[in-house]
Write a protein that holds these residues in place. Structure first.
Motif, PDB file in Angstrom:
ATOM      1  N   ALA A  69       0.870  -1.179   0.000  1.00 16.54           N
ATOM      2  CA  ALA A  69       0.000   0.000   0.000  1.00 16.54           C
ATOM      3  C   ALA A  69       0.906   1.228   0.000  1.00 16.54           C
ATOM      4  CB  ALA A  69      -0.893   0.007   1.232  1.00 16.54           C
ATOM      5  N   ILE A  70       0.692   2.119  -0.930  1.00 18.35           N
ATOM      6  CA  ILE A  70       1.454   3.362  -0.985  1.00 18.35           C
ATOM      7  C   ILE A  70       0.774   4.366  -0.068  1.00 18.35           C
ATOM      8  CG2 ILE A  70       2.218   5.261  -2.473  1.00 18.35           C
ATOM      9  CD1 ILE A  70       3.676   2.619  -3.001  1.00 18.35           C
ATOM     10  N   GLY A  71       1.570   5.057   0.733  1.00 13.61           N
ATOM     11  CA  GLY A  71       1.013   6.031   1.667  1.00 13.61           C
ATOM     12  C   GLY A  71       2.091   6.898   2.275  1.00 13.61           C
ATOM     13  N   ILE A 118       4.061   2.200   2.404  1.00 13.85           N
ATOM     14  CA  ILE A 118       5.403   2.573   1.989  1.00 13.85           C
ATOM     15  C   ILE A 118       5.308   3.892   1.239  1.00 13.85           C
ATOM     16  CG2 ILE A 118       5.275   1.162  -0.095  1.00 13.85           C
ATOM     17  CD1 ILE A 118       8.305   0.650   0.248  1.00 13.85           C
ATOM     18  N   ARG A 119       6.262   4.766   1.494  1.00 14.10           N
ATOM     19  CA  ARG A 119       6.293   6.057   0.804  1.00 14.10           C
ATOM     20  C   ARG A 119       6.664   5.829  -0.666  1.00 14.10           C
ATOM     21  NH1 ARG A 119       6.985  10.708   3.481  1.00 14.10           N
ATOM     22  NH2 ARG A 119       8.658  11.348   2.083  1.00 14.10           N
ATOM     23  N   MET A 134      -3.389   7.224 -10.020  1.00 15.16           N
ATOM     24  CA  MET A 134      -3.739   6.786  -8.667  1.00 15.16           C
ATOM     25  C   MET A 134      -5.244   6.642  -8.561  1.00 15.16           C
ATOM     26  SD  MET A 134      -1.616   9.167  -6.064  1.00 15.16           S
ATOM     27  CE  MET A 134      -0.496  10.285  -6.887  1.00 15.16           C
ATOM     28  N   ASP A 135      -5.665   5.522  -8.008  1.00 16.68           N
ATOM     29  CA  ASP A 135      -7.071   5.327  -7.687  1.00 16.68           C
ATOM     30  C   ASP A 135      -7.089   4.581  -6.358  1.00 16.68           C
ATOM     31  OD1 ASP A 135      -9.789   5.141  -7.638  1.00 16.68           O
ATOM     32  OD2 ASP A 135      -9.953   3.799  -9.364  1.00 16.68           O
ATOM     33  N   GLU A 140      -5.054   9.514  -1.853  1.00  9.89           N
ATOM     34  CA  GLU A 140      -4.114  10.132  -2.796  1.00  9.89           C
ATOM     35  C   GLU A 140      -3.206  11.158  -2.134  1.00  9.89           C
ATOM     36  OE1 GLU A 140      -7.352   8.341  -5.224  1.00  9.89           O
ATOM     37  OE2 GLU A 140      -7.316   9.530  -3.405  1.00  9.89           O
ATOM     38  N   ALA A 141      -3.737  11.945  -1.196  1.00 10.27           N
ATOM     39  CA  ALA A 141      -2.913  12.959  -0.522  1.00 10.27           C
ATOM     40  C   ALA A 141      -1.759  12.313   0.243  1.00 10.27           C
ATOM     41  CB  ALA A 141      -3.771  13.814   0.407  1.00 10.27           C
ATOM     42  N   LEU A 142      -2.004  11.147   0.852  1.00 12.49           N
ATOM     43  CA  LEU A 142      -0.933  10.429   1.543  1.00 12.49           C
ATOM     44  C   LEU A 142       0.147   9.993   0.559  1.00 12.49           C
ATOM     45  CD1 LEU A 142      -2.991   8.108   3.945  1.00 12.49           C
ATOM     46  CD2 LEU A 142      -1.782  10.216   4.543  1.00 12.49           C
ATOM     47  N   ALA A 143      -0.280   9.488  -0.595  1.00 17.49           N
ATOM     48  CA  ALA A 143       0.676   9.033  -1.605  1.00 17.49           C
ATOM     49  C   ALA A 143       1.487  10.201  -2.162  1.00 17.49           C
ATOM     50  CB  ALA A 143      -0.057   8.311  -2.735  1.00 17.49           C
ATOM     51  N   ILE A 144       0.834  11.311  -2.418  1.00 20.39           N
ATOM     52  CA  ILE A 144       1.533  12.484  -2.955  1.00 20.39           C
ATOM     53  C   ILE A 144       2.540  13.017  -1.938  1.00 20.39           C
ATOM     54  CG2 ILE A 144       1.229  14.892  -3.674  1.00 20.39           C
ATOM     55  CD1 ILE A 144      -1.444  13.921  -4.991  1.00 20.39           C
TER      56      ILE A 144
END
Length: 158
Positions: A69-71, A118-119, A134-135, A140-144
């Motif tokens: 998970a991207i975050g 994971i960043r 991104m979906d 999305e804000a966490l990923a950015i």
């Protein structure tokens, strides 16, 4: 995007495509599929769902498929929904989703589990994406925030 346009944008190399929340949606091909299949793009796809990653590996055998998970690098709850592509680090908001005719379909939470995120900058490990999609259902804000360096030179962020 034609091969001539793609090469004109980035020179004579494949596009670097990153798909965050890449769970395949039945009956819906991502906009980059033809580019990857023709060898005009390299795909790095991220999704925390093992079944989604298995399906992605079958669709894109040469792609980099990562079951993460991207975050923001912290541990979060993952709300696994009836339709895997609608799973999220945030609980579905029924009051909002019910306002849309079909959006609430498949949003019932089937399970919830803690997942490390994971960043994006760490996950890409120096890969500089040209196109990022991104979906991830509100995360999305966490990923950015975790991908500022990687996203700084991207041509397109969807």
């Amino acid at each position: 995007m034609s091969s001539e346009v793609a090469c004109g944008l980035i020179g004579n190399r494949p596009l670097e495509i990153v798909d965050i929340g890449a769970s395949p949606i039945p009956g819906h091909d991502p906009c980059y599929r033809a580019l990857v299949e023709r060898g005009l793009a390299r795909l790095s796809a991220f999704d925390p769902d093992p079944d989604a990653c298995t399906a992605l590996r079958k669709l894109y055998p040469d792609a980099r498929i990562v079951e993460e998970a991207i975050g923001d690098g912290d541990v979060h709850w993952l709300y696994q929904t009836e339709m895997a592509s609608k799973s999220s680090l945030f609980a579905p908001n029924e009051a909002v989703t019910s306002l849309y005719q079909t959006f609430s379909h498949g949003m019932a939470v089937e399970d919830r589990r803690r997942v490390p995120t994971i960043r994006l900058d760490e996950a890409l490990d120096g890969t500089r994406p040209d196109f990022v999609t991104m979906d991830i259902q509100g995360a999305e804000a966490l990923a950015i925030a975790g991908g500022r360096r990687s996203l700084s030179e991207a041509l397109i962020i969807e």
